[in-house]
Design a protein around this motif. Structure first.
Motif, short mmCIF file in Angstrom:
data_model
loop_
_atom_site.label_atom_id
_atom_site.label_comp_id
_atom_site.label_asym_id
_atom_site.label_seq_id
_atom_site.Cartn_x
_atom_site.Cartn_y
_atom_site.Cartn_z
N GLU A 174 0.83 -1.20 0.00
CA GLU A 174 0.00 0.00 0.00
C GLU A 174 0.87 1.25 0.00
OE1 GLU A 174 -1.46 0.09 4.53
OE2 GLU A 174 -1.47 -1.88 3.59
N CYS A 175 0.41 2.28 -0.69
CA CYS A 175 1.19 3.51 -0.83
C CYS A 175 1.10 4.39 0.41
CB CYS A 175 0.73 4.29 -2.06
SG CYS A 175 1.17 3.52 -3.63
N GLN A 176 -0.11 4.53 0.95
CA GLN A 176 -0.30 5.36 2.13
C GLN A 176 -0.13 4.47 3.36
OE1 GLN A 176 -4.13 7.04 0.77
NE2 GLN A 176 -3.15 9.04 0.96
N ARG A 177 1.12 4.35 3.77
CA ARG A 177 1.49 3.38 4.79
C ARG A 177 1.50 4.03 6.18
NH1 ARG A 177 3.92 -0.97 2.38
NH2 ARG A 177 5.08 -1.57 4.26
N TYR A 178 1.12 3.23 7.16
CA TYR A 178 1.28 3.61 8.56
C TYR A 178 2.04 2.45 9.19
CZ TYR A 178 0.24 5.11 13.30
OH TYR A 178 0.34 5.52 14.62
N ASN A 214 -1.37 14.58 9.90
CA ASN A 214 -1.63 13.74 8.73
C ASN A 214 -1.28 12.28 9.00
OD1 ASN A 214 -2.57 15.85 7.14
ND2 ASN A 214 -0.53 16.35 6.35
N ASP A 218 -3.73 9.05 8.86
CA ASP A 218 -3.39 7.82 8.13
C ASP A 218 -3.52 6.60 9.03
OD1 ASP A 218 -2.86 9.13 5.78
OD2 ASP A 218 -0.71 9.32 6.13
N SER A 222 -6.32 3.80 8.22
CA SER A 222 -5.70 2.58 7.71
C SER A 222 -6.11 1.35 8.50
CB SER A 222 -4.18 2.70 7.72
OG SER A 222 -3.73 3.70 6.85
N ARG A 290 -8.34 7.66 -0.18
CA ARG A 290 -7.35 6.61 -0.06
C ARG A 290 -7.62 5.46 -1.03
NH1 ARG A 290 -6.82 9.77 3.79
NH2 ARG A 290 -5.05 9.79 5.23
N ASN A 293 -6.37 6.71 -4.41
CA ASN A 293 -4.91 6.69 -4.54
C ASN A 293 -4.38 5.27 -4.69
OD1 ASN A 293 -4.55 9.49 -4.38
ND2 ASN A 293 -4.49 9.47 -2.14
N GLU A 294 -4.94 4.33 -3.93
CA GLU A 294 -4.46 2.95 -4.03
C GLU A 294 -4.87 2.31 -5.35
OE1 GLU A 294 -2.41 1.55 -2.05
OE2 GLU A 294 -2.42 3.04 -0.45
#
Length: 314
Positions: A174-178, A214, A218, A222, A290, A293-294
């Motif tokens: 995944e691009c928007q990682r936590y 931010n 996330d 997430s 999200r 974006n993914e």
């Protein structure tokens, strides 16, 4: 002989990079029966960070590096280093020396006892404001209540990961990682060791309050859909209250007759409900954004330059 990779994400760390390398190297020299490799990830730095990394690469055969094409953020930089690592274990450390390298022997000892994920838990955090400490504490408590994943509190990225943990994290693209949440999500047996986190050795922090906010968003979006459920519950509650109020108005008109005064209160209710609806639309927009974006399938990072591992000269 087992090999341990030291992953160091860097963004504008020219003021402290030499100090980090020298102090960490002195600690590693005291640890016997292991091979160590530095993996520096330059996350689009605008200062001399990449030049210093190249100097270390030419100087020390244990040093390798990846330079990203731009600043993708620390989460992506850590993933880049994990993709590149192939040792028996991986240690993630910040270059600012807030992660004391003196803890490495203890981390390795617990890893040898069978723990897959050995993390350093902050007992105190020097150099941080009261508001930052308080907001961090509140955030982690909120996140633990909202999500079913047991997210570790007051534990950052400083940890030793077994090879199996690294492979599991690399499989999550995944691009928007936590990543702090992903550490908990993948499971495996964990061990926390306490330490007092010192202030930065040099330079300035790259995290301002907006970036931390931010990151918090996330983390929540997430690992939980609780905000969406709360929006649905609140919407049903407001609709129920509105129906009761409508019945009250109808009955009052039938009993007493005439127009019912209350224009200011009516406008107040309309504005309140409108504001709540906009807030709920914003929550849904965060999740939809999200998904959007993914759905593009873009890579989390792009590497511009690599310095490969080399064998030490005899």
């Amino acid at each position: 002989m087992k090999r341990i990779d030291i992953l160091v994400p860097c963004y504008n760390e020219e003021a402290v990079l030499h100090q980090f390398y020298e102090r960490t190297s002195s600690v590693l020299e005291q640890i016997e029966n292991y091979q160590f490799t530095f993996i520096f990830v330059n996350d689009g730095s605008r200062d001399r960070t990449i030049s210093i990394i190249r100097e270390l690469y030419e100087k020390d055969a244990r040093v390798s590096y990846i330079s990203l094409s731009r600043n993708f953020g620390k989460e992506a930089a850590m993933l880049a280093g994990m993709d590149y690592a192939d040792g028996d274990a991986l240690v993630i450390m910040d270059a600012d020396l807030q992660d004391p390298p003196e803890l490495l022997p203890e981390m390795i000892a617990w890893w040898e006892k069978g723990y897959r994920d050995v993390s350093a838990r902050r007992r105190c955090r020097e150099g941080e404001t009261f508001f930052k400490k308080w907001s961090s504490h509140v955030y982690y408590k909120l996140l633990k209540k909202l999500t079913s994943v047991p997210v570790q509190q007051d534990v950052g990225d400083f940890r030793l990961l077994d090879r199996r943990c690294v492979q599991a994290l690399c499989s999550l693209r995944e691009c928007q990682r936590y990543t702090k949440g992903l550490f908990s999500w993948i499971g495996f047996e964990k061990k926390e060791i306490l330490f007092d986190r010192p202030p930065r050795a040099a330079g300035k922090t790259k995290w301002n309050y907006w970036q931390l906010f931010n990151l918090a968003v996330d983390g929540i979006t997430s690992f939980t859909t609780a905000p969406l459920r709360a929006a649905s519950f609140a919407g049903c509650l407001l609709a129920f209250l509105a129906a009761l109020y409508m019945c009250f108005i109808v009955v009052r008109t039938l009993v007493y007759g005439g127009d019912v005064a209350g224009y200011p209160s009516l406008i107040s209710v309309v504005l309140f409900i409108g504001g709540v609806q906009l807030m709920f639309m914003g929550i849904m927009g965060e999740y939809i954004g999200r998904i959007y974006n993914e759905s593009k399938g873009r890579p989390p990072y792009i590497a511009e330059e690599r310095g490969v591992k080399r064998k030490e000269k005899s």
